[in-house]
Design a protein around this motif. Structure first.
Motif, PDB file in Angstrom:
ATOM      1  N   THR A   1       3.882 120.034  19.282  1.00 48.58           N
ATOM      2  CA  THR A   1       4.211 118.767  18.619  1.00 48.58           C
ATOM      3  C   THR A   1       5.511 118.813  17.827  1.00 48.58           C
ATOM      4  O   THR A   1       6.181 117.789  17.670  1.00 48.58           O
ATOM      5  CB  THR A   1       3.085 118.358  17.661  1.00 48.58           C
TER       6      THR A   1
ATOM      7  N   THR B   1       6.117 114.993  18.824  1.00 53.93           N
ATOM      8  CA  THR B   1       5.720 114.796  20.222  1.00 53.93           C
ATOM      9  C   THR B   1       4.268 115.229  20.420  1.00 53.93           C
ATOM     10  O   THR B   1       3.746 116.081  19.686  1.00 53.93           O
ATOM     11  CB  THR B   1       6.624 115.622  21.153  1.00 53.93           C
TER      12      THR B   1
ATOM     13  N   GLY C   1       1.461 113.847  19.771  1.00 55.19           N
ATOM     14  CA  GLY C   1       0.741 113.740  18.507  1.00 55.19           C
ATOM     15  C   GLY C   1      -0.761 113.857  18.633  1.00 55.19           C
ATOM     16  O   GLY C   1      -1.431 114.367  17.726  1.00 55.19           O
TER      17      GLY C   1
ATOM     18  N   THR D   1       4.100 108.814  14.997  1.00 56.54           N
ATOM     19  CA  THR D   1       4.044 108.508  16.421  1.00 56.54           C
ATOM     20  C   THR D   1       3.752 107.027  16.695  1.00 56.54           C
ATOM     21  O   THR D   1       4.355 106.425  17.591  1.00 56.54           O
ATOM     22  CB  THR D   1       2.960 109.363  17.115  1.00 56.54           C
TER      23      THR D   1
END
Length: 326
Positions: free
Chosen positions: A47, A125, A127, A185
């Motif tokens: 992430t 990223t 998430g 996110t």
């Protein structure tokens, strides 16, 4: 309590039910912390969340602190020996100081990392991977904390309690990480990640302060709570042949408590009778404080000794200019 009895009491700690509970609690903490370090490391790599990094650092610290606790508890439960007549109980607050140092250092590192992300925000990223890991961490941590709280209620262990405080804070930290990932996110607010990390670092520093203070109090032989001191004096003064009690001194060392006081008794009592009264008071105090090593000195009533630290007591016993009777 005689020296032989005191040594026997401390020697029994390692194999006592409380001792076994404390060791199991340290093993459970190390196992849970180690597992969380692995899963959070994988989630952070996937992430890139700095808030998740803060949780990873916290778990790594918890793992190190729990290992230190495991060693400290094993040492603290060792029986007294010729070089350590009062046992090894102070290994627990020493471990607490080590935990405070670990937490402080990692919190400072986390603050630097979070402020860098505020300056240069990075997107989070995958998430949902981080959220899933955090939910797993919350469930595992709540289970561990519940077990630790039950052990602390039985043993009053400083080391296990310090570990429990860490993991209680972890539940809040893990929840905040989930919130920060959702804001980053779903809401498109990249600053949420480092802002939550800064809040977590501040929370860790506050916990470190509490652990440091509690550990230092034990190492500096701070008196027991005033409520406990008043209870000890009340028990001593309840005996019908005790005129008063004074010069109470108390301290703790791991599981062991140490209580010293003077009893004022009739000056015409035989040594055997005075000793019997002191033994009765000793037994009553130990019934109220099962982990205590009690030492009682008998004073003839009306005698003022130089070591009395209560001037009001001296004024009460002798009139100005009055000479103590021999």
């Amino acid at each position: 309590m005689s020296e032989d009895i005191a040594v026997a009491a401390v020697a029994s700690d390692a194999d006592s039910p409380n001792g076994r509970l404390m060791r199991r609690a340290t093993y459970a903490a190390v196992a849970v912390a180690g597992t969380l370090v692995v899963v959070k490391l994988v989630a952070y790599v996937m992430t890139g969340s700095v808030a998740l990094l803060s949780s990873l650092i916290d778990s790594a610290l918890d793992s190190a602190a729990s290992i230190v606790n495991l060693i400290a508890v094993r040492q603290a439960l060792q029986p007294a020996d010729e070089e350590h007549r009062f046992g090894h109980g102070k290994a627990e607050p020493l471990a607490g100081l080590g935990q405070a140092a670990f937490i402080t250092g990692s919190s400072v590192f986390l603050l630097f990392e979070a402020f860098n992300r505020l300056w240069d925000p990075q997107p989070v990223t995958q998430g949902w991977v981080g959220i899933g890991v955090m939910i797993f961490a919350i469930v595992a941590t709540i289970g561990l904390v519940a077990y630790q709280k039950s052990v602390v209620a039985r043993t009053n262990s400083v080391a296990v309690n310090a570990d429990s405080l860490h993991y209680t804070g972890d539940v809040l930290i893990n929840v905040s990480v989930i919130v920060s990932i959702l804001l980053s996110t779903l809401a498109g607010f990249p600053y949420a990640d480092p802002i939550f990390a800064i809040g977590i670092a501040a929370f860790l520093l506050w916990n470190a302060k509490g652990i440091f203070t509690d550990s230092l109090d034990l190492l500096m032989d701070r008196e027991l709570e005033e409520e406990d001191r008043e209870r000890i004096l009340a028990i001593a003064r309840e005996h019908p042949l005790v005129h008063d009690a004074h010069d109470l001194r108390t301290r703790s060392s791991g599981q062991q408590q140490f209580i010293q006081l003077h009893l004022e008794l009739d000056r015409d009592l035989t040594l055997v009778k005075a000793h019997a009264i002191a033994e009765q008071v000793d037994r009553q105090i130990r019934e109220a404080f099962p982990q205590a090593d009690v030492l009682i000195h008998q004073d003839p009533v009306g005698i003022v000794e130089e070591h009395h630290d209560d001037l009001a007591y001296q004024d009460k016993v002798l009139e100005p200019g009055e000479v103590p009777k021999e």
